[in-house]
Design a protein around this motif. Structure first.
Motif, short mmCIF file in Angstrom:
data_model
loop_
_atom_site.label_atom_id
_atom_site.label_comp_id
_atom_site.label_asym_id
_atom_site.label_seq_id
_atom_site.Cartn_x
_atom_site.Cartn_y
_atom_site.Cartn_z
N GLY A 138 0.78 -1.23 0.00
CA GLY A 138 0.00 0.00 0.00
C GLY A 138 0.81 1.27 0.00
N ARG A 139 2.12 1.14 -0.17
CA ARG A 139 2.98 2.31 -0.22
C ARG A 139 4.24 1.95 -0.99
N ARG A 140 4.76 2.87 -1.75
CA ARG A 140 6.02 2.62 -2.44
C ARG A 140 7.10 2.34 -1.39
N GLY A 141 7.86 1.28 -1.61
CA GLY A 141 8.90 0.92 -0.65
C GLY A 141 8.42 -0.04 0.42
N LEU A 142 7.22 -0.58 0.27
CA LEU A 142 6.65 -1.48 1.27
C LEU A 142 5.96 -2.65 0.58
N GLU A 143 6.39 -3.87 0.89
CA GLU A 143 5.82 -5.08 0.30
C GLU A 143 5.29 -5.97 1.42
N ILE A 144 4.27 -6.74 1.10
CA ILE A 144 3.74 -7.71 2.05
C ILE A 144 3.89 -9.10 1.42
N GLU A 145 4.41 -10.02 2.21
CA GLU A 145 4.63 -11.39 1.77
C GLU A 145 3.53 -12.26 2.38
N LEU A 146 2.87 -13.02 1.55
CA LEU A 146 1.80 -13.89 2.04
C LEU A 146 1.58 -15.03 1.06
N ALA A 147 0.84 -16.04 1.51
CA ALA A 147 0.55 -17.20 0.66
C ALA A 147 -0.43 -16.79 -0.43
N PRO A 148 -0.24 -17.31 -1.65
CA PRO A 148 -1.17 -16.96 -2.74
C PRO A 148 -2.63 -17.27 -2.41
N ASN A 149 -2.88 -18.40 -1.74
CA ASN A 149 -4.26 -18.75 -1.41
C ASN A 149 -4.86 -17.79 -0.39
N ASP A 150 -4.03 -17.27 0.53
CA ASP A 150 -4.52 -16.27 1.48
C ASP A 150 -4.88 -14.98 0.75
N LEU A 151 -4.03 -14.58 -0.21
CA LEU A 151 -4.32 -13.39 -0.99
C LEU A 151 -5.63 -13.56 -1.75
N MET A 152 -5.80 -14.71 -2.38
CA MET A 152 -7.03 -14.97 -3.13
C MET A 152 -8.25 -14.96 -2.21
N GLY A 153 -8.10 -15.50 -1.02
CA GLY A 153 -9.22 -15.54 -0.08
C GLY A 153 -9.65 -14.16 0.37
N ILE A 154 -8.68 -13.32 0.69
CA ILE A 154 -9.00 -11.97 1.15
C ILE A 154 -9.63 -11.15 0.03
N CYS A 155 -9.10 -11.29 -1.17
CA CYS A 155 -9.58 -10.49 -2.31
C CYS A 155 -10.74 -11.11 -3.05
N LEU A 156 -11.14 -12.31 -2.65
CA LEU A 156 -12.14 -13.09 -3.38
C LEU A 156 -11.75 -13.21 -4.85
N ALA A 157 -10.47 -13.46 -5.06
CA ALA A 157 -9.91 -13.51 -6.42
C ALA A 157 -10.07 -14.87 -7.06
N VAL A 158 -10.04 -14.84 -8.36
CA VAL A 158 -9.95 -16.08 -9.14
C VAL A 158 -8.51 -16.19 -9.63
N LYS A 159 -8.14 -17.39 -10.04
CA LYS A 159 -6.79 -17.55 -10.59
C LYS A 159 -6.92 -17.95 -12.04
N ALA A 160 -6.02 -17.40 -12.86
CA ALA A 160 -6.03 -17.70 -14.29
C ALA A 160 -4.67 -17.31 -14.87
N ALA A 161 -4.34 -17.89 -15.99
CA ALA A 161 -3.11 -17.55 -16.70
C ALA A 161 -3.33 -16.23 -17.44
N ILE A 162 -2.93 -15.13 -16.81
CA ILE A 162 -3.18 -13.80 -17.39
C ILE A 162 -1.90 -13.05 -17.73
N ALA A 163 -0.75 -13.69 -17.52
CA ALA A 163 0.54 -13.04 -17.82
C ALA A 163 1.16 -13.64 -19.05
N ARG A 164 1.89 -12.82 -19.79
CA ARG A 164 2.63 -13.34 -20.94
C ARG A 164 4.05 -12.85 -20.88
#
Length: 157
Positions: free
Chosen positions: A131-157
């Motif tokens: 939430g700020r330049r110079g600050l990162e949060i490390e967490l499990a991908p599944n936890d991130l998806m759970g909090i954001c109610l995200a879906v997963k998909a191949a969206i990068a090239r």
């Protein structure tokens, strides 16, 4: 504390916050974070906002490795839209409450449809902006998806 960190704490998920000295002249905020923290670039993810179906008011969130680019067609499909374009930076800031370069997928002003690139599943933990330049949060991908109610998909090239 930032809203992103507060959300992680409130949800009780395991996370670690990493701070580094941000260089305002850095060409890429995500690459800067990876280098400053001594991480592989494919483990650090950037948060991008897209406008859906040509409507600047209809936004979505795409989370992709800093070493890759967003595939807009794949993103639109994952978010069940006909089309996706990169959102105007001012619209992104207004919708999320964060400034460009520090937009976190966590703790945004309003919940937006979110997709995480499936490459995140290769890691026990990933890094996203806290939430700020110079600050990162490390967490499990599944936890991130759970909090954001995200879906997963191949969206990068």
């Amino acid at each position: 504390m930032t809203p992103a960190i507060n959300v992680a704490r409130k949800q009780g998920i395991t996370h670690h916050v990493h701070q580094y000295d941000h260089d305002p002249s850095a060409a890429s905020y995500g690459t800067e974070a990876a280098e400053a923290l001594g991480l592989e670039g494919n483990r650090v993810f950037k948060t991008l906002l897209v406008s859906l179906n040509g409507d600047a008011r209809q936004l979505g969130v795409a989370i992709v490795p800093v070493t890759r680019q967003l595939d807009l067609k794949a993103c639109a499909k994952a978010l069940q839209a006909k089309k996706a374009d990169m959102a105007n930076p001012k619209d992104a800031e207004r919708a999320t409450g964060y400034v460009v370069g520090g937009i976190s997928p966590l703790g945004q002003r309003k919940r937006l449809p979110t997709v995480l690139d499936s490459s995140a599943q290769a890691f026990d933990t990933i890094y996203v902006s806290a939430g700020r330049r110079g600050l990162e949060i490390e967490l499990a991908p599944n936890d991130l998806m759970g909090i954001c109610l995200a879906v997963k998909a191949a969206i990068a090239r």
